[in-house]
Write a protein that holds these residues in place. Sequence first.
Motif, mmCIF file in Angstrom:
data_model
loop_
_atom_site.group_PDB
_atom_site.id
_atom_site.type_symbol
_atom_site.label_atom_id
_atom_site.label_comp_id
_atom_site.label_asym_id
_atom_site.label_seq_id
_atom_site.Cartn_x
_atom_site.Cartn_y
_atom_site.Cartn_z
ATOM 1 N N ASP A 133 0.822 -1.208 0.000
ATOM 2 C CA ASP A 133 0.000 0.000 0.000
ATOM 3 C C ASP A 133 0.859 1.263 0.000
ATOM 4 O O ASP A 133 0.523 2.243 -0.666
ATOM 5 C CB ASP A 133 -0.921 0.006 1.214
ATOM 6 N N LEU A 134 1.963 1.230 0.724
ATOM 7 C CA LEU A 134 2.862 2.386 0.715
ATOM 8 C C LEU A 134 3.386 2.638 -0.686
ATOM 9 O O LEU A 134 3.421 3.787 -1.148
ATOM 10 C CB LEU A 134 4.023 2.150 1.693
ATOM 11 N N ASP A 135 3.787 1.582 -1.374
ATOM 12 C CA ASP A 135 4.310 1.733 -2.731
ATOM 13 C C ASP A 135 3.276 2.366 -3.663
ATOM 14 O O ASP A 135 3.604 3.202 -4.503
ATOM 15 C CB ASP A 135 4.731 0.380 -3.296
ATOM 16 N N ARG A 136 2.047 1.944 -3.526
ATOM 17 C CA ARG A 136 1.000 2.462 -4.412
ATOM 18 C C ARG A 136 0.741 3.949 -4.194
ATOM 19 O O ARG A 136 0.207 4.619 -5.078
ATOM 20 C CB ARG A 136 -0.274 1.641 -4.231
ATOM 21 N N GLN A 178 2.949 13.470 1.695
ATOM 22 C CA GLN A 178 2.057 13.115 0.589
ATOM 23 C C GLN A 178 1.433 11.740 0.769
ATOM 24 O O GLN A 178 0.272 11.531 0.408
ATOM 25 C CB GLN A 178 2.824 13.164 -0.734
ATOM 26 N N VAL A 179 2.196 10.794 1.278
ATOM 27 C CA VAL A 179 1.705 9.420 1.345
ATOM 28 C C VAL A 179 1.113 9.063 2.707
ATOM 29 O O VAL A 179 0.476 8.008 2.857
ATOM 30 C CB VAL A 179 2.819 8.410 0.989
ATOM 31 N N GLY A 180 1.329 9.912 3.718
ATOM 32 C CA GLY A 180 0.757 9.644 5.021
ATOM 33 C C GLY A 180 1.483 8.582 5.826
ATOM 34 O O GLY A 180 0.878 7.937 6.696
ATOM 35 N N TRP A 181 2.762 8.381 5.559
ATOM 36 C CA TRP A 181 3.594 7.457 6.309
ATOM 37 C C TRP A 181 4.751 8.241 6.922
ATOM 38 O O TRP A 181 5.023 9.377 6.539
ATOM 39 C CB TRP A 181 4.133 6.334 5.416
ATOM 40 N N SER A 182 5.465 7.606 7.843
ATOM 41 C CA SER A 182 6.591 8.286 8.472
ATOM 42 C C SER A 182 7.740 8.446 7.500
ATOM 43 O O SER A 182 7.890 7.682 6.533
ATOM 44 C CB SER A 182 7.074 7.501 9.696
ATOM 45 N N GLU A 183 8.569 9.461 7.758
ATOM 46 C CA GLU A 183 9.723 9.700 6.895
ATOM 47 C C GLU A 183 10.664 8.504 6.897
ATOM 48 O O GLU A 183 11.206 8.126 5.850
ATOM 49 C CB GLU A 183 10.456 10.954 7.355
ATOM 50 N N GLU A 197 14.726 -0.066 -0.392
ATOM 51 C CA GLU A 197 14.440 -1.461 -0.742
ATOM 52 C C GLU A 197 14.038 -1.588 -2.214
ATOM 53 O O GLU A 197 14.483 -2.507 -2.919
ATOM 54 C CB GLU A 197 13.321 -1.996 0.154
ATOM 55 N N LEU A 198 13.186 -0.683 -2.656
ATOM 56 C CA LEU A 198 12.738 -0.721 -4.052
ATOM 57 C C LEU A 198 13.896 -0.515 -5.013
ATOM 58 O O LEU A 198 13.976 -1.161 -6.061
ATOM 59 C CB LEU A 198 11.663 0.341 -4.278
#
Length: 317
Positions: free
Chosen positions: A174-177, A197-202, A211-212
Amino acid sequence: MDSVTLGQVDLQLLHALHLDGRAPFSRIAEVLGVSDRTAVRRFARLRDTGTARVTAVVDSRGLGHAEWLVRLRILPSGAAALARELARRPDTAWVTVLSSGTEIVFILRAPAGTAAPLAGLTRHPRILGVEAHRLLRHLMERRWFGRTSALTDEQVSALRPPPVGTAAPIALNDLDRRLLPALAADGRAAYPRLAGQVGWSESAVRRRLEELRRSGMVRFDVEVDPVVLGYPAQCLIWLTVVPSRLAATAGALAADSEAAFVGATTGPHNLLAIAVCRDEDALYTYLSDRIGSLDGVERVETAPITSYVKRVAPTGR
């Protein structure tokens, strides 16, 4: 796009970003022998004028997608609008308008094992005909010479990132998307901005992007018009090559400084190349002397490129 004249530092900066699109400006500046402020200011000028931008590109095959080379015959009056419409689709890449104004060529991505999703195109009122052929393999390892010839070998070694891993591609989450569209829009967006923008931690964003990249699922490219670099003559070249000479012909073309892309396709032509030259005379010489001298080439079709509406390159490996 505003008219911009590129200096040597600009060319070196673009070459550096081709090597590593997210390299810190402090590192680039040190290798180029300029101040951090100069590197930041030069890139901001290139980005703000639309001359160049860094974008994230996902490995299509790692996602289980196939790439289709689609060629549309269209009504002349509809080229620009239709090309923009295609460019807005998330499953397209590299949308080009050919010089006749009656053709558009682009890459369409679809899940492997399925047909290209062409139903909407065949019903479009401005489209007269559709051809779609699988892009089987990319046959050019390096990037086009005109974009990557400003740095010395020592500078390239200092800026080149570690090689990507050879492990199996990782599954997207979901983070990737959320993250990948943001990076496609701005490949150099800072981690705090991406996190917002994505709503996750830095820290999660930073860790996941690393990783990607290590897996080879994501790479960074620099979109820049060859015209700005002094190469206004751009041409698609479709070749029909006898099967026994296909690999050798592709290898020969891939080594040419004029070649920006070489790939194997299905269909009546089994090889596609993009040539980028200084002017029409240079393009003529390349087609007549170089292409004309290749063994095993049975047929050649050419089409000059008028414009790119979407520059994200094909990504399968």
